[in-house]
Structure formats: structure tokens, C-alpha cells
Design a protein around this motif. Structure first.
Motif, PDB file in Angstrom:
ATOM      1  N   ARG A 168     -16.860  -6.078 -11.908  1.00  0.00           N
ATOM      2  CA  ARG A 168     -15.710  -7.238 -11.558  1.00  0.00           C
ATOM      3  C   ARG A 168     -14.594  -7.098 -12.429  1.00  0.00           C
ATOM      4  N   SER A 169     -13.347  -6.955 -12.205  1.00  0.00           N
ATOM      5  CA  SER A 169     -12.418  -6.881 -12.974  1.00  0.00           C
ATOM      6  C   SER A 169     -11.749  -8.873 -12.254  1.00  0.00           C
ATOM      7  N   GLU A 170     -11.159  -9.728 -13.419  1.00  0.00           N
ATOM      8  CA  GLU A 170     -10.418 -11.098 -13.008  1.00  0.00           C
ATOM      9  C   GLU A 170      -9.087 -10.769 -13.340  1.00  0.00           C
ATOM     10  N   TYR A 171      -8.164 -11.590 -12.164  1.00  0.00           N
ATOM     11  CA  TYR A 171      -6.837 -11.846 -12.405  1.00  0.00           C
ATOM     12  C   TYR A 171      -6.326 -13.590 -11.817  1.00  0.00           C
ATOM     13  N   ASN A 172      -5.527 -13.679 -11.953  1.00  0.00           N
ATOM     14  CA  ASN A 172      -4.701 -14.796 -11.641  1.00  0.00           C
ATOM     15  C   ASN A 172      -3.262 -14.211 -11.188  1.00  0.00           C
ATOM     16  N   GLU A 173      -3.028 -14.963  -9.768  1.00  0.00           N
ATOM     17  CA  GLU A 173      -2.044 -14.546  -8.871  1.00  0.00           C
ATOM     18  C   GLU A 173      -1.279 -15.842  -8.649  1.00  0.00           C
ATOM     19  N   ASN A 174      -0.340 -16.355  -8.964  1.00  0.00           N
ATOM     20  CA  ASN A 174      -0.071 -17.722  -7.740  1.00  0.00           C
ATOM     21  C   ASN A 174      -0.610 -18.762  -8.128  1.00  0.00           C
ATOM     22  N   GLY A 175      -1.668 -18.939  -9.387  1.00  0.00           N
ATOM     23  CA  GLY A 175      -2.547 -20.074  -9.702  1.00  0.00           C
ATOM     24  C   GLY A 175      -3.792 -19.748  -8.809  1.00  0.00           C
ATOM     25  N   VAL A 176      -4.089 -18.673  -8.234  1.00  0.00           N
ATOM     26  CA  VAL A 176      -5.197 -18.407  -8.040  1.00  0.00           C
ATOM     27  C   VAL A 176      -5.979 -17.251  -8.413  1.00  0.00           C
ATOM     28  N   THR A 219       3.211 -11.889 -16.383  1.00  0.00           N
ATOM     29  CA  THR A 219       3.022 -10.788 -15.567  1.00  0.00           C
ATOM     30  C   THR A 219       2.797  -9.361 -15.515  1.00  0.00           C
ATOM     31  N   ILE A 220       3.737  -9.219 -16.494  1.00  0.00           N
ATOM     32  CA  ILE A 220       3.861  -7.529 -16.820  1.00  0.00           C
ATOM     33  C   ILE A 220       2.617  -6.915 -17.983  1.00  0.00           C
ATOM     34  N   ALA A 221       1.548  -5.828 -17.588  1.00  0.00           N
ATOM     35  CA  ALA A 221       1.511  -5.742 -18.174  1.00  0.00           C
ATOM     36  C   ALA A 221       1.650  -5.188 -20.043  1.00  0.00           C
ATOM     37  N   SER A 222       2.432  -4.836 -19.677  1.00  0.00           N
ATOM     38  CA  SER A 222       3.300  -3.517 -20.918  1.00  0.00           C
ATOM     39  C   SER A 222       4.393  -4.927 -21.901  1.00  0.00           C
ATOM     40  N   GLU A 223       4.244  -5.323 -20.988  1.00  0.00           N
ATOM     41  CA  GLU A 223       5.379  -6.999 -21.507  1.00  0.00           C
ATOM     42  C   GLU A 223       4.297  -7.642 -22.739  1.00  0.00           C
ATOM     43  N   LYS A 224       2.641  -8.167 -21.749  1.00  0.00           N
ATOM     44  CA  LYS A 224       1.906  -8.797 -22.563  1.00  0.00           C
ATOM     45  C   LYS A 224       0.807  -7.435 -23.558  1.00  0.00           C
ATOM     46  N   ASP A 225       0.690  -6.373 -23.696  1.00  0.00           N
ATOM     47  CA  ASP A 225       0.961  -5.772 -24.908  1.00  0.00           C
ATOM     48  C   ASP A 225       1.898  -5.818 -25.626  1.00  0.00           C
ATOM     49  N   LYS A 226       2.731  -6.064 -25.823  1.00  0.00           N
ATOM     50  CA  LYS A 226       4.299  -5.882 -26.724  1.00  0.00           C
ATOM     51  C   LYS A 226       3.446  -7.288 -27.313  1.00  0.00           C
ATOM     52  N   LEU A 227       3.231  -8.502 -26.594  1.00  0.00           N
ATOM     53  CA  LEU A 227       3.131  -9.427 -27.162  1.00  0.00           C
ATOM     54  C   LEU A 227       2.274 -10.066 -27.980  1.00  0.00           C
ATOM     55  N   ARG A 228       0.886  -9.202 -27.321  1.00  0.00           N
ATOM     56  CA  ARG A 228      -0.374  -9.628 -28.312  1.00  0.00           C
ATOM     57  C   ARG A 228      -0.731  -8.703 -29.263  1.00  0.00           C
ATOM     58  N   ALA A 229       0.045  -7.675 -29.407  1.00  0.00           N
ATOM     59  CA  ALA A 229       0.490  -6.352 -30.887  1.00  0.00           C
ATOM     60  C   ALA A 229       1.319  -7.287 -31.774  1.00  0.00           C
ATOM     61  N   ALA A 230       1.914  -8.097 -31.716  1.00  0.00           N
ATOM     62  CA  ALA A 230       3.073  -9.035 -31.643  1.00  0.00           C
ATOM     63  C   ALA A 230       2.338 -10.022 -32.708  1.00  0.00           C
ATOM     64  N   MET A 231       1.634 -11.004 -31.784  1.00  0.00           N
ATOM     65  CA  MET A 231       0.920 -11.542 -32.332  1.00  0.00           C
ATOM     66  C   MET A 231       0.520 -11.054 -33.692  1.00  0.00           C
ATOM     67  N   ALA A 232       0.452 -10.317 -33.945  1.00  0.00           N
ATOM     68  CA  ALA A 232      -0.753  -9.800 -35.327  1.00  0.00           C
ATOM     69  C   ALA A 232      -0.080  -9.962 -35.768  1.00  0.00           C
ATOM     70  N   CYS A 233       1.385  -9.982 -36.235  1.00  0.00           N
ATOM     71  CA  CYS A 233       2.272  -9.876 -37.689  1.00  0.00           C
ATOM     72  C   CYS A 233       2.333 -11.063 -38.162  1.00  0.00           C
ATOM     73  N   ALA A 234       2.022 -12.010 -37.528  1.00  0.00           N
ATOM     74  CA  ALA A 234       1.991 -13.698 -38.850  1.00  0.00           C
ATOM     75  C   ALA A 234       1.738 -13.034 -39.818  1.00  0.00           C
ATOM     76  N   THR A 235       2.097 -13.555 -40.656  1.00  0.00           N
ATOM     77  CA  THR A 235       1.561 -14.198 -42.243  1.00  0.00           C
ATOM     78  C   THR A 235       0.931 -15.477 -42.113  1.00  0.00           C
ATOM     79  N   GLU A 236       1.128 -16.516 -41.287  1.00  0.00           N
ATOM     80  CA  GLU A 236      -0.031 -17.365 -41.765  1.00  0.00           C
ATOM     81  C   GLU A 236      -1.685 -17.182 -41.416  1.00  0.00           C
ATOM     82  N   PRO A 237      -2.504 -17.162 -42.725  1.00  0.00           N
ATOM     83  CA  PRO A 237      -3.901 -16.545 -42.794  1.00  0.00           C
ATOM     84  C   PRO A 237      -4.425 -17.723 -41.162  1.00  0.00           C
ATOM     85  N   TRP A 238      -4.053 -18.568 -41.029  1.00  0.00           N
ATOM     86  CA  TRP A 238      -4.557 -19.598 -40.706  1.00  0.00           C
ATOM     87  C   TRP A 238      -4.425 -19.548 -38.998  1.00  0.00           C
ATOM     88  N   LEU A 239      -3.786 -19.082 -38.811  1.00  0.00           N
ATOM     89  CA  LEU A 239      -2.597 -18.631 -37.960  1.00  0.00           C
ATOM     90  C   LEU A 239      -3.550 -16.873 -37.057  1.00  0.00           C
TER      91      LEU A 239
END
Length: 924
Positions: A184-192, A778-798
Motif C-alpha cells: 500500500r501507498s498512502e498520501y493526503n489529498e485535500n486533507g483526506v 504537492t509537486i514531488a520534484s519540489e518536495k525532493d529539492k526541499l528534502r535534499a536542501a534541508m540536509a545542507c544545514a550546518t547546525e548539528p542539532w538540526l
């Protein structure tokens, strides 16, 4: 029986029962399964009393303790009926129920039926029916062998050779979120919250959906019926022939004769768009929100031309009446070539012209071309066993560029195979722990061994070697060979230079032995030699080679800027001003020269680089750096190949240089070399940054496909090396977005770079903003860009917080967990955090994220690629020893490769650090 719809008496009766009382029957099965599941502490389905489990004993020579099916039975047709539940039962469990009959022919008499079955609970005693004149033997006992994933049916008497029989089973399984089999694959659409029931059978997971002979050579015809909610749509390999509306029952036309791993069946409430080309139905399915936003339109536009191209290329019509492609929110691979119903990650199929980047667009068209290529090569014609997977995946990885070029003729995309595949796989194939393209069957037996061959060697080396073959045969001869199912056995040498060799004689050396040669050309003597190229020449391959690691090497070359005829490796003499070999890098080998010729080539790069083709400018850089890593030439010579870049504006040379300089960053970003290297790279990239400032003012998109990529390089490298103008641009863009989150001012191509740089320069506020945008995207490629970018943080606790998120599928999807950890490990601040995290959580990661998944080896390589000290080497060896009882699955070879790579890194740094530091202080 190949094309007609077939149904046996047994299944016919069952179909009537289901039609009249489906709810009562299947709810009862659901209760049985839930009871069994609650008893199971290991989250595996237990058998009913009618079926026993094999005791845990030492392996034997019995057939059920072997990993390969005996050749006594041959499947002919399956009738499979399944009902996935898209709502959990009272215990919170998602399940599917099913019944299956398989008609098989007895090839050799036997009193044993071995059929694959994994994590399925038999809810009724299986039954056996004879379809000939003799009665079926009585079933004496049924034993489940969980290790080898067999259901062993012991018969009182023997099956008769030449006769056909039908085995009928009823079962229940978990519709789990493990990304394999029927899941199974799950996702949310319009809060459902929405749930999709979908499949991924390759390589050995069809057996998790129904009992089957789950080997690629065991082809059969499949008749699929799905029960599902009336509000949902059912899809499978075949077209719909019956669609009734009780609990809705959808029946599909019989498939062509095919392998189990190519089956697919999906239940969802997705939307679709379609078109018909020459009576062929082409549909793109995705979340309704994505379809409404037009994200499937690009895939629909390019699918038709690519299919038509491959019809011409193979000289065979597309063999099915429809071509469905579907984007799934949760999918472990990039895509899967199921015959007539291709499944994709959303990022590999969906494109938004306002938000997706040029790179996203290229990925979509090449992945579509790859999977459509398989509809013939792989599906119509299938490998016999997984040891020759390279033929399947290597071929598709080569012709994907041809198909993409048909859809996007202005991109010059075929050249990019050199960066994406040839240079990429050289790094792995230069290790003594590499492996040949084709292995012996006995070496690839267990499911995790099968998963392990889905690696860079099979895909990228396979593509590179086939491209080389196509080049020296010529594309016309290569294609003709495909169409007539054989390549010419005559001599293939076009120069008649006394080396007539057949295709087999030449290619056996590239296919049956690992590695590749470095060809050394001495222009002072005219001598050409070859040697097995190893990253660490002190290592020795574990595998003996009957060819003694020598290859028939097709040499394409220039003499004084004049292209010479193809030349098979032999001595030659003459006066040469300068020589450049392996034109357009069509050969799968590296090239070295005498020092005088290297100097002449460096002079040409500096004075008139256009004299050397763009691809070969990239080749000179990549060859030089890797020859230096192997100790064949001086590292300072390799560094000198980057001096001309201050006047270079083409993408491929820059990308080759940056890929190789990344290794220097990995080795030296914790040392004093780092600062001097940053200054040098910053000076070299300044003119490129200024060039794009003048050309685009950072508001326009360059016209050329690769120019768009180089604009990204200019921005990324300028910012990372401290260019103040660049940093100001990025800071302002990201601040504008934070001030008005509903309007993103950052150009789609530049977003990955801007997001990463801004988060690296910022702190918690920037990170949390990115996380919020990630959750809302809601666009997978945009989520991927943000997901990769958050790994660029320089604060170890983040970064530590982010690592913990990878253990929570509500925050980071299971399909993305390992790549997120790798992204964090790519950050110099995050690398030790990721390594500690992986070690501390190995057992959980291994069980949850796929010891058998295709990409699992990437995790091990990703978190260890910076290792370059004895302490880190010892940690790696200790990690291997400490977790031997858990295992590494498809990452087993990656552990050995990481140890070998770390040893090579240690030696290289000891030898080169001072020289590198001195050169960056005074580059010349």
C-alpha cells in the motif's frame, strides 16, 4: 490458451461464490488473517493448521533447501483473484485476500510440487486437479519453507510426465507499506488520507502476492481479477474486459506469455489523461490533484514518439493494445517496466512547467524511454536468469538516450551518457571488488544476491559497453543485429589491420571479466600498451580471469586534429605533434600518454580548446584525475587540466572537473588544503559566473539544454566558494520567499542550489521554513529539492533532528529515508552524525528500508565516502563485524567496496596531501 480467456471448473465455481457472497467469504478470511497476525511476533504470516512450517535445520540437498526451482514443472496459465482492503480492519491491519489457480505441465515425473510463497497465509488446504485422463495424486503434506520461500506440496504418488495439472490456493496477506510485492501507498489529498494498493514484483516479490513459480524463465499467461470499492479504479497489465458493480469486480484480458516479475495490479482513485495513436491507447495516471494541475501532460506528449521510435528500432510493433503509466507516491525504485502498466516514482513521471527544473524534465523523458525500451527488450524477450541482468538493464540504459533524443532532438542528450554512465561506473569498476557484467548462475541464487546485481555495473557499464559495441559495428549493423536476433559473426574490424575478430571473441573479454583497461600511448616510440586499471594498484582482484585482464580495445584517435580510422590495439609508428585517443569516449577504457603528449594536450586546452571536442575535453579531465588517483601520473598534472576552465563555458568539461574536485573536497575539507582550494576554484569559476550574469542576469533561462545545467554550476560553485555577488543573490531570493511564502521568486532550475545555500548560511528559522514548505508541497520534484536542501544545514542539532525524522514514515516516506541519510552524510558537518546514526540504528534501518532493495548499497557507500583515516577504516571494519549477525543484504558488496575505497583514500592522502597543498597555493 495463450491469448484467450481461460477459466477452470474450480475457479468457475469459486467465481460464482464470490459473485454472490463475496463480502461474507472475504470478511471471514480477514478475521482468520487478523487472528494469525496477532499471534505472530515477527510480523510474518503464519500458515493454517492445514499447512505446517519446516523446522529450523541445517541446509540439506533436498530441493526445498535450494534457491532455484527444479525443472520438473512448467507453468502455463494462472487465474488470480485478489481483493485489497484500502481500509484497516478492527486491529488496524491492512490486508488483501485472494485465490489463485495455476495450470502447469509436468516435465519430469515427480512427487513434489515446489512453488514460491512468501508471507502468505493459506486459509484453505490447497487442492490439486488433473487436467488429463489420469487422476491427480493425493496431497500427503504441505510444508512452508520460509528461508527459501517455498510451499512444498508432497504427493502420495508421482505426477505423470507430459500431463497438465491445476493447483488451487486461497490465501490472505498483509497489504503492508514495505514497497514490495502487493503493498500500500498512502498520501493526503485535500486533507483526506488516501490509500493505493499497488505492486513491485521485481525481482522476487510476486511470491508475496500469490503462490507462483517466481523465476524469469517460468513464463505463463496470467488472468487477473480484482475486487475493489466502486469509488476506485483497478488497473493491470491487460485491458479491462469485465467491470461489474457489486463490490466492484474488474477482470482483465489475458496477458501475453510473460514472467511473474512483470505483473502489476493497482487499485486507486487516481485520475488520468489519455490519447490514442494508431489505435494504441496511451494513458497517464496520477493523483487527481496532479492530473488536474497538468503534471502528466509532458509524459503523455513524449510517450507516443518514443514508442514509435522503438517500433522502428526493433522492427517489431508494440505488442499490446494499451500503454498505461502511473505515478505512485510511494515507490522504492525509480520506475518498473511492468508490461502494459509501467509504475513510476512521481518525480520520474510528473512535470510542472512552472516549478520543475530542466533536470527534472530530462529525468522524466529518459526514464520513460528506459521503461518503454523494456516493453520489447526485457518483456517480449526476457533473460533466463538474473546473472545476465546487465543485458536487460544495460541495454535499456543505453537506448534510453536514443529514445529521449527522438522526443527532444535539440538537447544533444546522447552525449550525456559519458557523464551520467561512463564516468560514473568507472569509479566502481576500478575497484578490485568489482564484478563482471555476467556472473555464473550459481553465484546469483538468493533474493539478496539477485537484488545486489541491480547496481551501477549492470546498468551503467552495460550501457557503456553496448554503446562501444554499437560504435565499432556502426549503429546500422548493431540495430540490424537486434532485428534479426543475432549479431554478425564475421570480422568486425573496419580497418583490416590484421586483427579480424568476431563479436563474441571481442565482447567476451568485456562481459566475462570485471574491470577495464588503461591504454597508454607513447608518442615518442609509437608504442601502445594496455593494463588493468585499478584505483589501488596494490590490490588484486579476487576473481581469476581466463583472459588475464586483457581486452580487445577499439582505438579511435586523432593525429594533428585529423580523425584517423578505427584502430584495434597494436604498435604504430610516425611523427606526431599531438595525439588524442578515444574520440567522443565511445570506448570503455581510460587513456594515458607520455609526459610530452600530456604537455602538448594541456597547451592545446589553454591556447585553442575548440580543437578538442567538448566530450574529449571532459574526458581529459576525468582520465587525468583518475590516473592520478591510481598513482599512474602525478596529481599535479591532473590539477593542471583545470587551468583552462577560466575561459571554458561548456557544461561537460566543467561538470567533469567539478565531479573530480568533489573528491578533493571529500578528502581535504577538514584540512588546511581546503582554504587554498576554495580560493583557486573561486577564481576559476568567476568568469563563468560573470558570463551567465551578462547572458541571463539570473532572470532568464539559457536556451541550450546543457547551458541551463552550466548556469546552475556557475551559481552553485560561485556561492560555495564565497562569491559575494552570488551570496547576495541567493540571500535576497530566499528572504523574498520567506516574506511571502505564497510567491516563490526563485527560478525552477536554480531552486536546488538556492535552497541548499540559503539553508547552509541560515539557521533554525530558514530550516523550519523549508520544512513547512516541504510538508505543504504537492509537486514531488519540489518536495525532493526541499528534502535534499534541508540536509545542507550546518547546525548539528538540526541535522540530528532531521536524521530522526527518517525513522518516521509520517515525516519522511520510506522510499526517501535512505537517500535523506545519504544527503546528510554528504554534508561535512552531517557526515559523522549520519555515520553514528546508521551504526546505532542499523538493525531497524536494515529491516525497515530493505536489505533486499536495489538501492540499499547506496546507503553504505554514501555514509562512508569521506572516510580517509585509519580510525575510520577500523570503525568500518568493526561495523561489518558487529552487524554480521543482522546482515547487509544487497549492501554486502558495498561494505567490501567501502573498505577497499577507504584503504585507497588513506594511501592517496599520505602520498599527495603536501603536493596538493603546494599546488593550490601556487597553481601553474
Amino acid at each position: 490458451m495463450g491469448k484467450g480467456f481461460y477459466i477452470s471448473k474450480t475457479v468457475g465455481v469459486v467465481g460464482i461464490v464470490l459473485g454472490a457472497g463475496a463480502l461474507v467469504t472475504i470478511i471471514a478470511l480477514s478475521v482468520v488473517y487478523s487472528q494469525e497476525k496477532s499471534k505472530n511476533n515477527e510480523n510474518e504470516v503464519k500458515p493454517t493448521d492445514a499447512v505446517t512450517s519446516a523446522p529450523t535445520t541445517a541446509p540439506s540437498n533436498e530441493p526445498w533447501d535450494q534457491w532455484r526451482l527444479p525443472q520438473t514443472l512448467s507453468p502455463q496459465t494462472y487465474n488470480v483473484t485478489l481483493w485489497p482492503r484500502l481500509e484497516p480492519d478492527p486491529t488496524g491491519l491492512y490486508i488483501f485476500t485472494g485465490m489463485s489457480s495455476v495450470v502447469f505441465r509436468c516435465v519430469e515425473k515427480t512427487n513434489l510440487i515446489l512453488i514460491h510463497s512468501n508471507k502468505l497465509n493459506m486459509t484453505k488446504q490447497p487442492t490439486l486437479m488433473a487436467l488429463g485422463s489420469k487422476p491427480a495424486p493425493i496431497i500427503e503434506s504441505i510444508v512452508m519453507h520460509t528461508k527459501t520461500q517455498y510451499m512444498a506440496i508432497h504427493l502420495k504418488d508421482e505426477l505423470t510426465a507430459g500431463e497438465s495439472y491445476e493447483l488451487y490456493t486461497e490465501f490472505v496477506g498483509e497489504l503492508a507499506d514495505d514497497l514490495g510485492g502487493f503493498y500500500r501507498s498512502e498520501y493526503n489529498e485535500n486533507g483526506v488520507k488516501k490509500v493505493v494498493a499497488t505492486t513491485q514484483m521485481q525481482a522476487t516479490d510476486a511470491r508475496k502476492a500469490f503462490p507462483c513459480f517466481d523465476e524469469p524463465a517460468m513464463k505463463a499467461v496470467f488472468h487477473i481479477t480484482l475486487y475493489h470499492d466502486p469509488a476506485t479504479v483497478a488497473l493491470s497489465n491487460g485491458v479491462v474486459i469485465v467491470d461489474s458493480t457489486l463490490v466492484t469486480r474488474t477482470t482483465f484480458a489475458a496477458t501475453e506469455v510473460m514472467s511473474t516479475y512483470l505483473l502489476a495490479f493497482i487499485v486507486s482513485d487516481f485520475g488520468f489523461i489519455e490519447q490514442n495513436i494508431d489505435k494504441l491507447q496511451i494513458r497517464i495516471f496520477a493523483r487527481q490533484e496532479a492530473i488536474n494541475a497538468g503534471q502528466g501532460e509532458y509524459a503523455l506528449i513524449v510517450t507516443g514518439p518514443i514508442l514509435k521510435f522503438f517500433e522502428r528500432y526493433y522492427n517489431v510493433s508494440y505488442p499490446l493494445p494499451k500503454s498505461d503509466q502511473i505515478a505512485l507516491p510511494d515507490f522504492n525504485a525509480g520506475a518498473m517496466e511492468n508490461w502494459g502498466l509501467i509504475t513510476y516514482r512521481e518525480t520520474a513521471l510528473l512535470y510542472d512547467k512552472e516549478i520543475s527544473s530542466n533536470g527534472n524534465k530530462e529525468r522524466i523523458v529518459t526514464v520513460i524511454a528506459h521503461e518503454l525500451a523494456h516493453q520489447w527488450f526485457g518483456n517480449l524477450v526476457t533473460l533466463r536468469w538474473w546473472n545476465d541482468l546487465w543485458l536487460n538493464e544495460g541495454f535499456a540504459s543505453y537506448v534510453e538516450y536514443l529514445g529521449a533524443a527522438e522526443a527532444e532532438p535539440d538537447w544533444n542528450v546522447k552525449d550525456l551518457i559519458v557523464l551520467n554512465d561512463v564516468h560514473r561506473v568507472f569509479a566502481i569498476d576500478a575497484l578490485a571488488s568489482s564484478h563482471p557484467l555476467s556472473s555464473k548462475e550459481e553465484e546469483i541464487q538468493k533474493p539478496e544476491q539477485i537484488s545486489e546485481v541491480f547496481d551501477t555495473i549492470s546498468y551503467s557499464k552495460g550501457a557503456s559497453v553496448l554503446r562501444m559495441l554499437s560504435d565499432f559495428l556502426t549503429e546500422a549493423v548493431f540495430t540490424q543485429g537486434l532485428q534479426v536476433k543475432t549479431l554478425p559473426s564475421c570480422a568486425v574490424d573496419r580497418n583490416n589491420n590484421s586483427l579480424p575478430k568476431t563479436v563474441q571473441e571481442i565482447m567476451d573479454r568485456w562481459v566475462l571479466q570485471m574491470g577495464f583497461p588503461v591504454v597508454t600511448i607513447d608518442t615518442t616510440t609509437g608504442q601502445i600498451t594496455q593494463e588493468h586499471f585499478l584505483l589501488d594498484p596494490e590490490t588484486k582482484p579476487d576473481r581469476p580471469s581466463e583472459f588475464n585482464y586483457e581486452w580487445f580495445v577499439p582505438i579511435s584517435w586523432t593525429k594533428n586534429e585529423t580523425t584517423q580510422p578505427l584502430y584495434w590495439l597494436l604498435n604504430k609508428n610516425g611523427e606526431l605533434t599531438w595525439v588524442l585517443a578515444n574520440i567522443n569516449v565511445t570506448g570503455y577504457y581510460r587513456v594515458n600518454y607520455d609526459n610530452d603528449n600530456w604537455q602538448r594536450l594541456l597547451n592545446v586546452l589553454q591556447a585553442s580548446r575548440q580543437s578538442i571536442p567538448v566530450i574529449n575535453r571532459a574526458q581529459l579531465i576525468d582520465d587525468a584525475f583518475n590516473l592520478a588517483k591510481a598513482g599512474i601520473i602525478e596529481t599535479t598534472l591532473a590539477l593542471r587540466t583545470t587551468l583552462f576552465l577560466n575561459s571554458e563555458t561548456e557544461y561537460m568539461p566543467w561538470e567533469a572537473a567539478l565531479d573530480n574536485l568533489d573528491y578533493f573536497y571529500l578528502m581535504f575539507d577538514r584540512t588546511e588544503v581546503y582554504g587554498h582550494m576554495q580560493k583557486y576554484v573561486g577564481r576559476q569559476v568567476k568568469d563563468l559566473f560573470d558570463y551567465f550574469t551578462r547572458l541571463t542576469n539570473w532572470q532568464d533561462v539559457p536556451q541550450g539544454h546543457t547551458d541551463q545545467y552550466n548556469q546552475i554550476n556557475a551559481l552553485r560553485v560561485a556561492c560555495s566558494t564565497g562569491n559575494e555577488d552570488c551570496k547576495t543573490l541567493i540571500t535576497n531570493w530566499f528572504k523574498q520567499w520567506m516574506d511571502n511564502p505564497n510567491v516563490n521568486p526563485i527560478k525552477a532550475n536554480l531552486r536546488s542550489t538556492v535552497y541548499c545555500s540559503a539553508i547552509a548560511a541560515g539557521g533554525e528559522e530558514e530550516w523550519n521554513f523549508a520544512w513547512e514548505q516541504f510538508q505543504n508541497a504537492t509537486i514531488a520534484s519540489e518536495k525532493d529539492k526541499l528534502r535534499a536542501a534541508m540536509a545542507c544545514a550546518t547546525e548539528p542539532w538540526l541535522l540530528n533532528r532531521y536524521l530522526k525524522y527518517t525513522l518516521d514514515p509520517e515525516k519522511i516516506r520510506k522510499q526517501d529515508a535512505t537517500s535523506t541519510i545519504i544527503n546528510i552524510a554528504s554534508n561535512v558537518v552531517g557526515q559523522p552524525l549520519a555515520w553514528d546514526f546508521v551504526r546505532a540504528n542499523w538493525e531497524y534501518i536494515f529491516k525497515q528500508y530493505g536489505g533486499g532493495s536495489f538501492s540499499f548499497s547506496n546507503l553504505i557507500n554514501g555514509v562512508t565516502k569521506r572516510f580517509s583515516t585509519q580510525f575510520e577504516l577500523q570503525q568500518l571494519i568493526q561495523f561489518k563485524d558487529d552487524n554480521a549477525h543482522i546482515g547487509f543484504g544487497s549492501g554486502s558488496l558495498a561494505i567490501q567496496q567501502s573498505i577497499e575505497r577507504t584503504n585507497a583514500n588513506i594511501k592517496w592522502i599520505e602520498k599527495n596531501q603536501k603536493a596538493v597543498l603546494d599546488w593550490f597555493k601556487n597553481p601553474s
